[in-house]
Design an enzyme around this catalytic site. Structure first.
Site, PDB file in Angstrom:
ATOM      1  N   ASP A 297       0.821  -1.182   0.018  1.00 47.21           N
ATOM      2  CA  ASP A 297      -0.011  -0.014  -0.036  1.00 47.21           C
ATOM      3  C   ASP A 297       0.990   1.168  -0.024  1.00 47.21           C
ATOM      4  O   ASP A 297       0.666   2.059  -0.717  1.00 47.21           O
ATOM      5  CB  ASP A 297      -0.789  -0.201   1.456  1.00 47.21           C
ATOM      6  CG  ASP A 297      -2.190   0.831   1.124  1.00 47.21           C
ATOM      7  OD1 ASP A 297      -2.487   1.528   0.259  1.00 47.21           O
ATOM      8  OD2 ASP A 297      -2.587   1.102   2.502  1.00 47.21           O
TER       9      ASP A 297
ATOM     10  N   THR B 128      -1.281 -11.254   3.142  1.00 49.63           N
ATOM     11  CA  THR B 128       0.069 -12.071   3.706  1.00 49.63           C
ATOM     12  C   THR B 128       1.248 -11.394   4.256  1.00 49.63           C
ATOM     13  O   THR B 128       2.203 -12.171   4.739  1.00 49.63           O
ATOM     14  CB  THR B 128       0.576 -13.079   2.578  1.00 49.63           C
ATOM     15  OG1 THR B 128       1.333 -12.130   1.668  1.00 49.63           O
ATOM     16  CG2 THR B 128      -0.811 -13.828   2.065  1.00 49.63           C
TER      17      THR B 128
ATOM     18  N   TYR C 236      -0.959  -8.318   7.587  1.00 44.45           N
ATOM     19  CA  TYR C 236      -2.077  -8.752   8.223  1.00 44.45           C
ATOM     20  C   TYR C 236      -2.269 -10.123   8.577  1.00 44.45           C
ATOM     21  O   TYR C 236      -3.221 -10.817   9.058  1.00 44.45           O
ATOM     22  CB  TYR C 236      -3.509  -8.786   7.239  1.00 44.45           C
ATOM     23  CG  TYR C 236      -3.929  -7.178   6.970  1.00 44.45           C
ATOM     24  CD1 TYR C 236      -3.881  -6.280   8.065  1.00 44.45           C
ATOM     25  CD2 TYR C 236      -5.236  -6.993   6.159  1.00 44.45           C
ATOM     26  CE1 TYR C 236      -4.230  -4.934   8.244  1.00 44.45           C
ATOM     27  CE2 TYR C 236      -5.585  -5.792   6.209  1.00 44.45           C
ATOM     28  CZ  TYR C 236      -5.219  -4.633   7.372  1.00 44.45           C
ATOM     29  OH  TYR C 236      -5.827  -3.415   7.353  1.00 44.45           O
TER      30      TYR C 236
HETATM   31  N1  AR6 Z   1       5.221  -5.259  -4.604  1.00 43.36           N
HETATM   32  C1  AR6 Z   1       4.634  -6.383  -4.497  1.00 43.36           C
HETATM   33  N2  AR6 Z   1       4.450  -7.026  -3.370  1.00 43.36           N
HETATM   34  C2  AR6 Z   1       4.700  -6.455  -2.322  1.00 43.36           C
HETATM   35  C3  AR6 Z   1       5.359  -5.107  -2.360  1.00 43.36           C
HETATM   36  C4  AR6 Z   1       5.567  -4.500  -3.323  1.00 43.36           C
HETATM   37  N3  AR6 Z   1       6.111  -3.347  -3.664  1.00 43.36           N
HETATM   38  N4  AR6 Z   1       5.895  -4.706  -1.205  1.00 43.36           N
HETATM   39  C5  AR6 Z   1       5.141  -5.562  -0.226  1.00 43.36           C
HETATM   40  N5  AR6 Z   1       4.796  -6.678  -0.870  1.00 43.36           N
HETATM   41  P1  AR6 Z   1       1.159  -6.061   3.060  1.00 43.36           P
HETATM   42  P2  AR6 Z   1      -1.488  -6.918   3.995  1.00 43.36           P
HETATM   43  C6  AR6 Z   1       4.155  -8.056  -0.393  1.00 43.36           C
HETATM   44  O1  AR6 Z   1       1.673  -5.957   4.426  1.00 43.36           O
HETATM   45  O2  AR6 Z   1      -0.881  -8.114   4.666  1.00 43.36           O
HETATM   46  C7  AR6 Z   1      -0.628  -1.739   4.907  1.00 43.36           C
HETATM   47  O3  AR6 Z   1      -0.319  -0.800   5.827  1.00 43.36           O
HETATM   48  C8  AR6 Z   1       4.556  -8.531   0.678  1.00 43.36           C
HETATM   49  O4  AR6 Z   1       5.596  -9.173   0.903  1.00 43.36           O
HETATM   50  O5  AR6 Z   1       1.536  -4.960   2.018  1.00 43.36           O
HETATM   51  O6  AR6 Z   1      -2.672  -7.023   3.054  1.00 43.36           O
HETATM   52  C9  AR6 Z   1      -2.101  -1.555   4.632  1.00 43.36           C
HETATM   53  O7  AR6 Z   1      -2.345  -0.251   4.465  1.00 43.36           O
HETATM   54  C10 AR6 Z   1       3.071  -9.371   1.198  1.00 43.36           C
HETATM   55  O8  AR6 Z   1       3.365 -10.653   0.497  1.00 43.36           O
HETATM   56  O9  AR6 Z   1      -0.137  -6.040   3.075  1.00 43.36           O
HETATM   57  C11 AR6 Z   1      -3.060  -2.274   5.505  1.00 43.36           C
HETATM   58  O10 AR6 Z   1      -3.045  -1.681   6.771  1.00 43.36           O
HETATM   59  C12 AR6 Z   1       1.968  -8.957   0.365  1.00 43.36           C
HETATM   60  O11 AR6 Z   1       2.606  -7.763  -0.588  1.00 43.36           O
HETATM   61  C13 AR6 Z   1      -2.229  -3.594   5.622  1.00 43.36           C
HETATM   62  O12 AR6 Z   1      -0.667  -2.921   5.264  1.00 43.36           O
HETATM   63  C14 AR6 Z   1       0.995  -8.082   1.311  1.00 43.36           C
HETATM   64  O13 AR6 Z   1       1.763  -7.368   2.330  1.00 43.36           O
HETATM   65  C15 AR6 Z   1      -2.708  -4.620   5.047  1.00 43.36           C
HETATM   66  O14 AR6 Z   1      -1.706  -5.789   5.241  1.00 43.36           O
END
Ligand code: AR6
Length: 168
Positions: free
Chosen positions: A36, A120, A123
């Site tokens: 995000d 993943t 969250y």
């Molecule tokens: N490109 C692709 N994947 C990514 C990137 C990127 N640039 N950066 C991280 N990931 P997360 P959630 C992967 O924590 O668990 C935020 O604060 C990461 O390795 O981004 O859904 C929001 O505002 C992981 O596998 O999202 C919410 O509050 C995946 O993206 C909260 O985090 C998701 O990790 C959402 O948590």
């Protein structure tokens, strides 16, 4: 019609040249860490303004905005479930994110869409379980005008889990 192609790539989702990238947002839609934060940084401040105007989003639901400074024309903001042990409807809510994003992408005329591994990271959703849900849901629901769905993984391990799910 040819079937929709499902691909797994290891990349930073903000670099992808696709019609829409899916964001793993929170219910405020006002940004955060992880993917995000990366999407908001790359898209620029207008994304924040567009998200503020939407007034939030429920878990399992999605909202669409322009991609602004991203190569992607659209961002589809999906609010994944926070992992609470698996008995709080997390699987269904995660599947809803993937399904609803496909619907909104098709409505917007998208042909290519990229998903991060929603829920993943911060969250805490178990990665293998999430990868299986992601692949199964998209495989069942993807249809034209979509042509390609990319599962954009941020580590080799995530990519391996998605490739394994795709092969099953
Ligand atoms: N490109 C692709 N994947 C990514 C990137 C990127 N640039 N950066 C991280 N990931 P997360 P959630 C992967 O924590 O668990 C935020 O604060 C990461 O390795 O981004 O859904 C929001 O505002 C992981 O596998 O999202 C919410 O509050 C995946 O993206 C909260 O985090 C998701 O990790 C959402 O948590």
């Amino acid at each position: 019609m040819p079937p929709v192609r499902l691909d797994v790539v290891e990349a930073d989702i903000t670099t992808l040249d696709v019609d829409a990238v899916v964001n793993a947002a929170n219910s405020s839609l006002l940004g955060g860490g992880g993917v995000d934060g990366a999407i908001h940084r790359a898209a620029g401040g207008k994304l924040h303004d567009a998200c503020r105007a939407l007034g939030g989003c429920g878990t399992g639901e999605v909202r669409i905005t322009p991609g602004f400074d991203l190569k992607a024309r659209h961002v589809i903001h999906a609010v994944g479930p926070v992992w609470q042990g698996g008995n709080a409807g997390e699987d269904d809510l995660l599947a809803s994110c993937y399904r609803n994003a496909l619907l909104v992408a098709a409505e917007a005329g998208c042909r290519t869409v990229a998903y991060p591994a929603i829920s993943t990271g911060i969250y805490g959703f178990p990665a293998e379980r999430a990868a299986n849900i992601a692949i199964k849901t998209v495989h069942a629901a993807a249809a034209p005008p979509l042509e390609q769905v990319i599962f954009c993984c941020f580590s080799e391990e995530q990519a391996r889990l998605h490739l394994t799910a795709l092969a099953n």
